[in-house]
Design a protein around this motif. Sequence first.
Motif, PDB file in Angstrom:
ATOM      1  N   SER A 216       0.659  -4.645   6.945  1.00  0.00           N
ATOM      2  CA  SER A 216       2.192  -4.523   6.982  1.00  0.00           C
ATOM      3  C   SER A 216       2.065  -2.957   7.891  1.00  0.00           C
TER       4      SER A 216
ATOM      5  N   VAL B  42       5.090  -1.376   8.182  1.00  0.00           N
ATOM      6  CA  VAL B  42       5.635  -0.341   7.124  1.00  0.00           C
ATOM      7  C   VAL B  42       4.733   0.290   6.344  1.00  0.00           C
ATOM      8  N   ASP B  43       3.893  -0.448   5.397  1.00  0.00           N
ATOM      9  CA  ASP B  43       3.193   0.037   4.478  1.00  0.00           C
ATOM     10  C   ASP B  43       1.887   1.060   5.250  1.00  0.00           C
TER      11      ASP B  43
ATOM     12  N   LYS C  16       2.338   2.946   7.933  1.00  0.00           N
ATOM     13  CA  LYS C  16       2.963   4.295   8.119  1.00  0.00           C
ATOM     14  C   LYS C  16       3.193   5.025   6.890  1.00  0.00           C
ATOM     15  N   PHE C  17       3.469   4.389   5.866  1.00  0.00           N
ATOM     16  CA  PHE C  17       3.780   5.029   4.489  1.00  0.00           C
ATOM     17  C   PHE C  17       2.349   5.612   3.801  1.00  0.00           C
TER      18      PHE C  17
ATOM     19  N   SER D 192       0.563  -5.788  -4.515  1.00  0.00           N
ATOM     20  CA  SER D 192       1.851  -6.069  -5.178  1.00  0.00           C
ATOM     21  C   SER D 192       1.859  -6.753  -6.473  1.00  0.00           C
TER      22      SER D 192
ATOM     23  N   LYS E 112       0.884  -2.040  -6.098  1.00  0.00           N
ATOM     24  CA  LYS E 112       2.194  -1.569  -4.795  1.00  0.00           C
ATOM     25  C   LYS E 112       3.613  -1.535  -5.620  1.00  0.00           C
ATOM     26  N   PRO E 113       4.360  -0.946  -5.045  1.00  0.00           N
ATOM     27  CA  PRO E 113       4.401   0.275  -4.186  1.00  0.00           C
ATOM     28  C   PRO E 113       3.392   1.490  -4.864  1.00  0.00           C
TER      29      PRO E 113
ATOM     30  N   LYS F 275       2.297   5.207  -5.117  1.00  0.00           N
ATOM     31  CA  LYS F 275       2.919   6.566  -5.292  1.00  0.00           C
ATOM     32  C   LYS F 275       2.119   7.554  -4.943  1.00  0.00           C
ATOM     33  N   LEU F 276       2.717   8.846  -4.647  1.00  0.00           N
ATOM     34  CA  LEU F 276       1.941   9.906  -4.326  1.00  0.00           C
ATOM     35  C   LEU F 276       1.099  10.207  -5.618  1.00  0.00           C
TER      36      LEU F 276
ATOM     37  N   SER G 184      13.588   4.077  -7.283  1.00  0.00           N
ATOM     38  CA  SER G 184      12.797   5.460  -7.299  1.00  0.00           C
ATOM     39  C   SER G 184      11.595   5.396  -6.132  1.00  0.00           C
ATOM     40  N   GLN G 185      11.360   4.269  -5.598  1.00  0.00           N
ATOM     41  CA  GLN G 185      10.335   4.238  -4.511  1.00  0.00           C
ATOM     42  C   GLN G 185      10.881   4.920  -3.317  1.00  0.00           C
TER      43      GLN G 185
ATOM     44  N   GLU H 262       9.950   8.516  -3.660  1.00  0.00           N
ATOM     45  CA  GLU H 262       8.561   8.620  -3.120  1.00  0.00           C
ATOM     46  C   GLU H 262       8.616   9.022  -1.698  1.00  0.00           C
ATOM     47  N   LEU H 263       9.292   8.135  -0.845  1.00  0.00           N
ATOM     48  CA  LEU H 263       9.354   8.430   0.505  1.00  0.00           C
ATOM     49  C   LEU H 263      10.112   9.901   0.954  1.00  0.00           C
TER      50      LEU H 263
ATOM     51  N   GLU I 204      12.364   7.275  10.183  1.00  0.00           N
ATOM     52  CA  GLU I 204      11.010   6.470  10.834  1.00  0.00           C
ATOM     53  C   GLU I 204      10.859   5.105  10.061  1.00  0.00           C
ATOM     54  N   VAL I 205      10.525   5.443   8.769  1.00  0.00           N
ATOM     55  CA  VAL I 205       9.801   4.377   8.096  1.00  0.00           C
ATOM     56  C   VAL I 205      10.886   3.156   7.984  1.00  0.00           C
TER      57      VAL I 205
ATOM     58  N   LEU J  14      11.679   1.102  10.772  1.00  0.00           N
ATOM     59  CA  LEU J  14      10.207  -0.091  10.908  1.00  0.00           C
ATOM     60  C   LEU J  14      10.571  -1.018   9.888  1.00  0.00           C
ATOM     61  N   PHE J  15      11.235  -0.775   8.922  1.00  0.00           N
ATOM     62  CA  PHE J  15      11.527  -1.834   7.872  1.00  0.00           C
ATOM     63  C   PHE J  15      12.691  -2.666   8.309  1.00  0.00           C
TER      64      PHE J  15
ATOM     65  N   ASP K 116      11.520  -5.053  10.705  1.00  0.00           N
ATOM     66  CA  ASP K 116      10.599  -6.125  10.292  1.00  0.00           C
ATOM     67  C   ASP K 116      11.537  -7.188   9.563  1.00  0.00           C
TER      68      ASP K 116
ATOM     69  N   HIS L 159       6.980 -12.928   1.344  1.00  0.00           N
ATOM     70  CA  HIS L 159       5.928 -12.031   0.794  1.00  0.00           C
ATOM     71  C   HIS L 159       5.882 -10.920   1.485  1.00  0.00           C
TER      72      HIS L 159
ATOM     73  N   LYS M  45       9.290  -8.827   0.812  1.00  0.00           N
ATOM     74  CA  LYS M  45       9.065  -8.541  -0.526  1.00  0.00           C
ATOM     75  C   LYS M  45       8.362  -7.180  -0.572  1.00  0.00           C
ATOM     76  N   GLY M  46       7.218  -7.141   0.033  1.00  0.00           N
ATOM     77  CA  GLY M  46       6.399  -5.913   0.119  1.00  0.00           C
ATOM     78  C   GLY M  46       6.759  -4.857   0.727  1.00  0.00           C
ATOM     79  N   SER M  47       7.349  -4.940   1.917  1.00  0.00           N
ATOM     80  CA  SER M  47       7.982  -3.996   2.701  1.00  0.00           C
ATOM     81  C   SER M  47       9.017  -3.280   2.010  1.00  0.00           C
TER      82      SER M  47
ATOM     83  N   SER N  21       9.855  -3.490  -1.085  1.00  0.00           N
ATOM     84  CA  SER N  21       9.276  -2.770  -2.371  1.00  0.00           C
ATOM     85  C   SER N  21       8.647  -1.254  -1.682  1.00  0.00           C
ATOM     86  N   SER N  22       8.047  -1.155  -0.772  1.00  0.00           N
ATOM     87  CA  SER N  22       7.639  -0.135  -0.386  1.00  0.00           C
ATOM     88  C   SER N  22       8.415   1.052   0.093  1.00  0.00           C
TER      89      SER N  22
END
Lengths: 186, 157
Positions: A33, A35-36, A38-39, A117, A138-139, A141-142, B28-29, B32-33, B47-48, B51-52, B55, B83, B86-88, B90-91
């Motif tokens: 992914s 997004v992932d 980059k993160f 996930s 996932k997600p 964390k730091l 809360s994620q 984290e960002l 930026e993130v 991208l999301f 997507d 899927h 949901k993943g992105s 969530s991130s």
Amino acid sequence: MAEVLLPRKMEIANDPSKFESPDLLHVLAVIDSHVDRKFIERLLRVSSCKVTVVDSATRALQYLGLDVEEKSVGFEDLKVNLIMTDYSMPGMTGYELLKKIKESSAFRQVPVVIMSSENILPRIDRCLEEGAEDFLLKPVKLSDVRRLRDSLMKVEDLSFTKSIQKRELETENASPVHSQLKRAKI
Amino acid sequence: MNTTVVAQLQRQFQDYIVSLYQQGFLDSQFSELRKLQDEGSPDFVSEVVSLFFDDCSKLINTMSRSLEQPDNVDFKQLDSGVHQLKGSSSSVGARRVKNVCISFKECCDVQNREGCLRCLQQVDYEYKMLKTKLQDLFNLEQQILQAGGTIPQVDIN
């Protein structure tokens, strides 16, 4: 505990310009992914890791020189201290990648962490049985990445990383941060 | 620097971001960002999320096409798209989008085309809503910085 590749201390002594990078954990991240990618790349850089990111298991194998049999030239110098890979990826899965890495003589000792996930116990079991170092839900964390890095650091003597850890502790004590342990190890 | 103006903007920012968490747009994620953003990478979060949102747009298009023909729905491809979404979501902490994806997946699992169409509509609505909200948030950030202030740390727990 798996053995890990040690940085070449001799090289540092002879070439001061190379001082910084050999002391950092070099992480190969395999994430489909965008997004992932980059993160997680940022997560790792902020945690003072050197990062190489690829978008598929196939590319990871190419990077490691494992895509072709008898590829002996050019990869003996490649130092990867940790591989983090998604479990679910189109084409080859993270689990299949894990198996290939553990089958290789050059990289079987590199710790592999699987990310998913989905909290599926048989999946986690399978990965750990196949030799995965850890399984991250996932997600990410730091705190997950720091914990990983710190536990690997105990095996490798990375003095540069130790000073970062100390600095992080100091800033955390100044302003407490909640960190959730999402470890799914059985 | 006009400290009153900065303080007001910071207050506005704080209230706004807290409301986004309270109303369930973010979880809360997202904090984290924000932890990963600093003076060296001041645009990391925008930026993130950008991208999301790209997507989202792409995946929604693909899934919409999968759902077009009533007697020829590719549920496998649909499931794959959900899927990923949901993943992105969530991130990045896009809570409402993620929750729609959970329902969406359930509709895919039982091959409920009508349900999938509803979820698709909802996910489209939610991501666009979030996009607007975050744009407002980033604008506030810019105003604070331009007024010479710093972006407040916001502890969400």
